[in-house]
Scaffold this motif. Structure first.
Motif, mmCIF file in Angstrom:
data_model
loop_
_atom_site.group_PDB
_atom_site.id
_atom_site.type_symbol
_atom_site.label_atom_id
_atom_site.label_comp_id
_atom_site.label_asym_id
_atom_site.label_seq_id
_atom_site.Cartn_x
_atom_site.Cartn_y
_atom_site.Cartn_z
ATOM 1 N N VAL A 2 18.327 -10.567 6.213
ATOM 2 C CA VAL A 2 17.552 -9.349 6.428
ATOM 3 C C VAL A 2 16.088 -9.640 6.194
ATOM 4 N N LYS A 3 15.247 -9.119 7.091
ATOM 5 C CA LYS A 3 13.821 -9.294 6.880
ATOM 6 C C LYS A 3 13.137 -7.939 6.913
ATOM 7 N N VAL A 4 12.396 -7.669 5.854
ATOM 8 C CA VAL A 4 11.584 -6.459 5.783
ATOM 9 C C VAL A 4 10.144 -6.919 5.623
ATOM 10 N N THR A 5 9.297 -6.492 6.537
ATOM 11 C CA THR A 5 7.897 -6.907 6.473
ATOM 12 C C THR A 5 7.004 -5.692 6.268
ATOM 13 N N GLN A 6 5.897 -5.936 5.595
ATOM 14 C CA GLN A 6 4.900 -4.898 5.380
ATOM 15 C C GLN A 6 3.580 -5.379 5.938
ATOM 16 N N SER A 7 2.799 -4.432 6.453
ATOM 17 C CA SER A 7 1.619 -4.791 7.254
ATOM 18 C C SER A 7 0.550 -5.525 6.464
ATOM 19 N N SER A 8 0.412 -5.232 5.194
ATOM 20 C CA SER A 8 -0.641 -5.881 4.405
ATOM 21 C C SER A 8 -0.107 -6.245 3.033
ATOM 22 N N ARG A 9 -0.549 -7.356 2.466
ATOM 23 C CA ARG A 9 -0.204 -7.680 1.083
ATOM 24 C C ARG A 9 -1.178 -7.037 0.117
ATOM 25 N N TYR A 10 -2.450 -7.001 0.538
ATOM 26 C CA TYR A 10 -3.486 -6.410 -0.299
ATOM 27 C C TYR A 10 -4.360 -5.494 0.570
ATOM 28 N N LEU A 11 -4.762 -4.380 -0.038
ATOM 29 C CA LEU A 11 -5.572 -3.409 0.692
ATOM 30 C C LEU A 11 -6.552 -2.771 -0.279
ATOM 31 N N VAL A 12 -7.801 -2.642 0.143
ATOM 32 C CA VAL A 12 -8.795 -1.946 -0.663
ATOM 33 C C VAL A 12 -9.346 -0.805 0.171
ATOM 34 N N LYS A 13 -9.282 0.393 -0.363
ATOM 35 C CA LYS A 13 -9.747 1.585 0.357
ATOM 36 C C LYS A 13 -10.644 2.421 -0.557
ATOM 37 N N ARG A 14 -11.376 3.306 0.069
ATOM 38 C CA ARG A 14 -12.263 4.201 -0.690
ATOM 39 C C ARG A 14 -11.596 5.568 -0.836
ATOM 40 N N THR A 15 -11.947 6.253 -1.894
ATOM 41 C CA THR A 15 -11.448 7.605 -2.150
ATOM 42 C C THR A 15 -11.721 8.481 -0.934
ATOM 43 N N GLY A 16 -10.684 9.232 -0.535
ATOM 44 C CA GLY A 16 -10.821 10.133 0.606
ATOM 45 C C GLY A 16 -10.404 9.540 1.928
ATOM 46 N N GLU A 17 -10.262 8.230 1.997
ATOM 47 C CA GLU A 17 -9.838 7.615 3.253
ATOM 48 C C GLU A 17 -8.383 7.915 3.547
ATOM 49 N N LYS A 18 -8.028 7.913 4.812
ATOM 50 C CA LYS A 18 -6.626 8.028 5.224
ATOM 51 C C LYS A 18 -6.094 6.601 5.325
ATOM 52 N N VAL A 19 -4.945 6.377 4.694
ATOM 53 C CA VAL A 19 -4.405 5.020 4.603
ATOM 54 C C VAL A 19 -3.017 4.983 5.232
ATOM 55 N N PHE A 20 -2.782 3.970 6.029
ATOM 56 C CA PHE A 20 -1.482 3.784 6.664
ATOM 57 C C PHE A 20 -0.857 2.486 6.152
ATOM 58 N N LEU A 21 0.350 2.586 5.642
ATOM 59 C CA LEU A 21 1.118 1.404 5.255
ATOM 60 C C LEU A 21 2.331 1.329 6.167
ATOM 61 N N GLU A 22 2.478 0.155 6.802
ATOM 62 C CA GLU A 22 3.555 0.010 7.781
ATOM 63 C C GLU A 22 4.658 -0.886 7.239
ATOM 64 N N CYS A 23 5.874 -0.561 7.618
ATOM 65 C CA CYS A 23 7.034 -1.352 7.202
ATOM 66 C C CYS A 23 7.974 -1.513 8.389
ATOM 67 N N VAL A 24 8.449 -2.733 8.592
ATOM 68 C CA VAL A 24 9.357 -3.000 9.701
ATOM 69 C C VAL A 24 10.548 -3.790 9.190
ATOM 70 N N GLN A 25 11.745 -3.379 9.603
ATOM 71 C CA GLN A 25 12.965 -4.139 9.263
ATOM 72 C C GLN A 25 13.670 -4.532 10.551
ATOM 73 N N ASP A 26 14.332 -5.684 10.483
ATOM 74 C CA ASP A 26 14.896 -6.258 11.710
ATOM 75 C C ASP A 26 16.418 -6.253 11.741
ATOM 76 N N MET A 27 17.035 -5.437 10.869
ATOM 77 C CA MET A 27 18.492 -5.473 10.789
ATOM 78 C C MET A 27 19.165 -4.186 11.236
ATOM 79 N N ASP A 28 18.436 -3.341 11.932
ATOM 80 C CA ASP A 28 19.038 -2.114 12.478
ATOM 81 C C ASP A 28 19.577 -1.196 11.370
ATOM 82 N N HIS A 29 18.953 -1.233 10.199
ATOM 83 C CA HIS A 29 19.389 -0.361 9.105
ATOM 84 C C HIS A 29 18.958 1.071 9.374
ATOM 85 N N GLU A 30 19.821 1.985 9.016
ATOM 86 C CA GLU A 30 19.484 3.406 9.219
ATOM 87 C C GLU A 30 18.570 3.925 8.108
#
Lengths: 114, 110
Positions: A2-30
């Motif tokens: 099973v592989k689960v990947t996340q878009s970034s290992r490290y992220l620095v953002k400023r207060t008030g910013e909109k932040v998106f964290l992405e996650c993808v899995q390749d095993m067809d898990h529900e």
């Protein structure tokens, strides 16, 4: 494996910013999950999704939203980042093995909000 | 709500000493799982216990599930530096979710 990947290992953002964290899995898990991990507090569930477009609040959903438009992808959104959202964010997907739901984690995203 | 308490929070040992972490649930569990997180890494599934009183071994690691299915332990015999990390127990919450203990962070003096 099973592989689960996340878009970034490290992220620095400023207060008030909109932040998106992405996650993808390749095993067809529900089932997919977003946790945050803070010292002494273990893993706390933010949101859970059990199918495309289906979601359920976890223990600490305030300040967060999620999106699951495709089965393999589960996104966590911080609508307006605040310093108390500085944390390690872990995504997981799960599968039933021998009758028991087992979770597989991505590498994590360490988010710093300034 | 359902809680899983894990002790101790931290444990520092000399290499070669034994280590034990304990997990207690406020409710009876249908099963319990253990995960290990290496420093800088992510939790990785180790094992699941399902039966009352079950004992399972993985090399130097011994996992036990209590008779009442409300507690569990992980014991490491003769620790090695590769055992460093945080160990989490987790019990089911509903059909699909887990509730995790706070974790025990193990550090080892070589």
């Amino acid at each position: 494996d099973v592989k689960v990947t996340q878009s970034s290992r490290y992220l620095v953002k400023r207060t008030g910013e909109k932040v998106f964290l992405e996650c993808v899995q390749d095993m067809d898990h529900e089932n997919m999950f977003w946790y945050r991990q803070d010292p002494g507090l273990g893993l706390r569930l933010i949101y859970f999704s059990y199918d495309v477009k289906m979601k359920e609040k976890g223990d600490i959903p305030e300040g967060y939203s999620v999106s699951r438009e495709k089965k393999e992808r589960f996104s966590l959104i911080l609508e307006s980042a605040s310093t108390n959202q500085t944390s390690m964010y872990l995504c997981a997907s799960s599968a039933r093995t021998s009758g028991v739901e087992t979770q597989y984690f991505g590498p994590g995203t360490r988010l710093l909000v300034l | 709500g359902q809680q899983v308490m894990q002790i101790p929070q931290y444990q520092h040992v000399q290499e070669g000493e034994d280590f034990t972490t304990y997990c207690n649930s406020s409710t009876t569990l249908s099963n319990i799982q253990w995960y290990k997180q290496r420093p800088g890494g992510h939790p990785v599934f180790l094992i699941q216990l399902v039966k009352s009183g079950e004992v399972k071994k993985q090399k130097r690691l011994t996992f036990q599930f209590g008779e009442a299915k409300k507690n569990s332990s992980l014991h490491i015999t003769a620790t090695q530096t590769t055992d460093v990390g945080t160990y989490f127990c987790a019990g089911p919450r509903g059909a699909q979710k887990l509730v995790f203990g706070q974790g025990t962070r193990l550090t080892i003096n070589p």
